[in-house]
Design a protein around this motif. Structure first.
Motif, PDB file in Angstrom:
ATOM      1  N   ALA A  69       1.235   7.952   5.155  1.00 41.51           N
ATOM      2  CA  ALA A  69       2.088   6.799   4.845  1.00 41.51           C
ATOM      3  C   ALA A  69       1.853   6.289   3.425  1.00 41.51           C
ATOM      4  O   ALA A  69       2.809   5.965   2.708  1.00 41.51           O
ATOM      5  N   VAL A  70       0.597   6.247   2.998  1.00 37.85           N
ATOM      6  CA  VAL A  70       0.294   5.799   1.627  1.00 37.85           C
ATOM      7  C   VAL A  70       0.844   6.797   0.609  1.00 37.85           C
ATOM      8  O   VAL A  70       1.397   6.401  -0.426  1.00 37.85           O
ATOM      9  N   ALA A  71       0.711   8.092   0.886  1.00 39.24           N
ATOM     10  CA  ALA A  71       1.243   9.111  -0.016  1.00 39.24           C
ATOM     11  C   ALA A  71       2.757   9.001  -0.119  1.00 39.24           C
ATOM     12  O   ALA A  71       3.328   9.083  -1.215  1.00 39.24           O
ATOM     13  N   LEU A  72       3.406   8.803   1.001  1.00 36.36           N
ATOM     14  CA  LEU A  72       4.860   8.644   0.999  1.00 36.36           C
ATOM     15  C   LEU A  72       5.270   7.382   0.233  1.00 36.36           C
ATOM     16  O   LEU A  72       6.211   7.419  -0.565  1.00 36.36           O
ATOM     17  N   ALA A  73       4.554   6.293   0.458  1.00 38.20           N
ATOM     18  CA  ALA A  73       4.863   5.051  -0.253  1.00 38.20           C
ATOM     19  C   ALA A  73       4.659   5.215  -1.753  1.00 38.20           C
ATOM     20  O   ALA A  73       5.448   4.698  -2.562  1.00 38.20           O
ATOM     21  N   SER A  74       3.633   5.951  -2.162  1.00 41.40           N
ATOM     22  CA  SER A  74       3.401   6.135  -3.599  1.00 41.40           C
ATOM     23  C   SER A  74       4.465   7.027  -4.227  1.00 41.40           C
ATOM     24  O   SER A  74       4.809   6.860  -5.397  1.00 41.40           O
ATOM     25  N   MET A  75       5.005   7.950  -3.450  1.00 40.91           N
ATOM     26  CA  MET A  75       6.097   8.781  -3.969  1.00 40.91           C
ATOM     27  C   MET A  75       7.378   7.968  -4.135  1.00 40.91           C
ATOM     28  O   MET A  75       8.174   8.233  -5.026  1.00 40.91           O
ATOM     29  N   LEU A  76       7.572   6.978  -3.278  1.00 41.83           N
ATOM     30  CA  LEU A  76       8.782   6.165  -3.324  1.00 41.83           C
ATOM     31  C   LEU A  76       8.638   4.917  -4.202  1.00 41.83           C
ATOM     32  O   LEU A  76       9.580   4.167  -4.349  1.00 41.83           O
ATOM     33  N   MET A  77       7.467   4.748  -4.793  1.00 44.91           N
ATOM     34  CA  MET A  77       7.202   3.581  -5.628  1.00 44.91           C
ATOM     35  C   MET A  77       8.061   3.647  -6.896  1.00 44.91           C
ATOM     36  O   MET A  77       8.189   4.709  -7.505  1.00 44.91           O
ATOM     37  N   PRO A  78       8.632   2.517  -7.301  1.00 42.30           N
ATOM     38  CA  PRO A  78       9.436   2.522  -8.530  1.00 42.30           C
ATOM     39  C   PRO A  78       8.595   2.937  -9.744  1.00 42.30           C
ATOM     40  O   PRO A  78       7.411   2.636  -9.822  1.00 42.30           O
ATOM     41  N   ARG A  79       9.251   3.610 -10.680  1.00 47.46           N
ATOM     42  CA  ARG A  79       8.550   4.102 -11.874  1.00 47.46           C
ATOM     43  C   ARG A  79       7.891   2.966 -12.651  1.00 47.46           C
ATOM     44  O   ARG A  79       6.819   3.140 -13.213  1.00 47.46           O
ATOM     45  N   SER A  80       8.508   1.811 -12.693  1.00 45.31           N
ATOM     46  CA  SER A  80       7.936   0.689 -13.443  1.00 45.31           C
ATOM     47  C   SER A  80       6.568   0.284 -12.894  1.00 45.31           C
ATOM     48  O   SER A  80       5.675  -0.078 -13.660  1.00 45.31           O
ATOM     49  N   LEU A  81       6.381   0.367 -11.589  1.00 44.64           N
ATOM     50  CA  LEU A  81       5.084   0.045 -11.006  1.00 44.64           C
ATOM     51  C   LEU A  81       4.068   1.168 -11.232  1.00 44.64           C
ATOM     52  O   LEU A  81       2.894   0.910 -11.455  1.00 44.64           O
TER      53      LEU A  81
END
Length: 98
Positions: A69-81
């Motif tokens: 879940a953390v890996a998936l969330a980091s892949m979907l994180m906006p580029r600005s963050l």
């Protein structure tokens, strides 16, 4: 001197140097980003111990799903963050002939 360090000792070393410089009067707080891996390691150790004691049979499954879940969330994180937490490292080189 630059020393090859592993993830854990490298994080500890950078954090310790930053705290030391802060105590000596340098007011940059770039070193504070080193709190992120340490908070992650400490919270992982605590939650792993709690999971292993209360849910021994499925603790590894819970941890695996959490990591996914953390890996998936980091892949979907906006580029600005994502770019906000990239730290630039200044490499100091010795002058030629030194």
């Amino acid at each position: 001197l630059p020393i090859g360090l592993t993830y854990v000792t490298g994080a500890l070393s950078r954090f310790g140097r930053g705290v030391g410089r802060f105590i000596l009067g340098e007011r940059k707080v770039d070193w504070s980003i080193q709190l992120v891996p340490w908070i992650g390691m400490v919270s992982g150790a605590i939650s792993g111990a709690i999971l292993a004691s209360f849910f021994p049979g499925g603790a590894l499954l819970v941890v695996s799903l959490t990591v996914f879940a953390v890996a998936l969330a980091s892949m979907l994180m906006p580029r600005s963050l994502r770019t906000r937490y990239n730290q630039r490292v200044a490499i100091k080189r010795a002058p030629k002939g030194a």
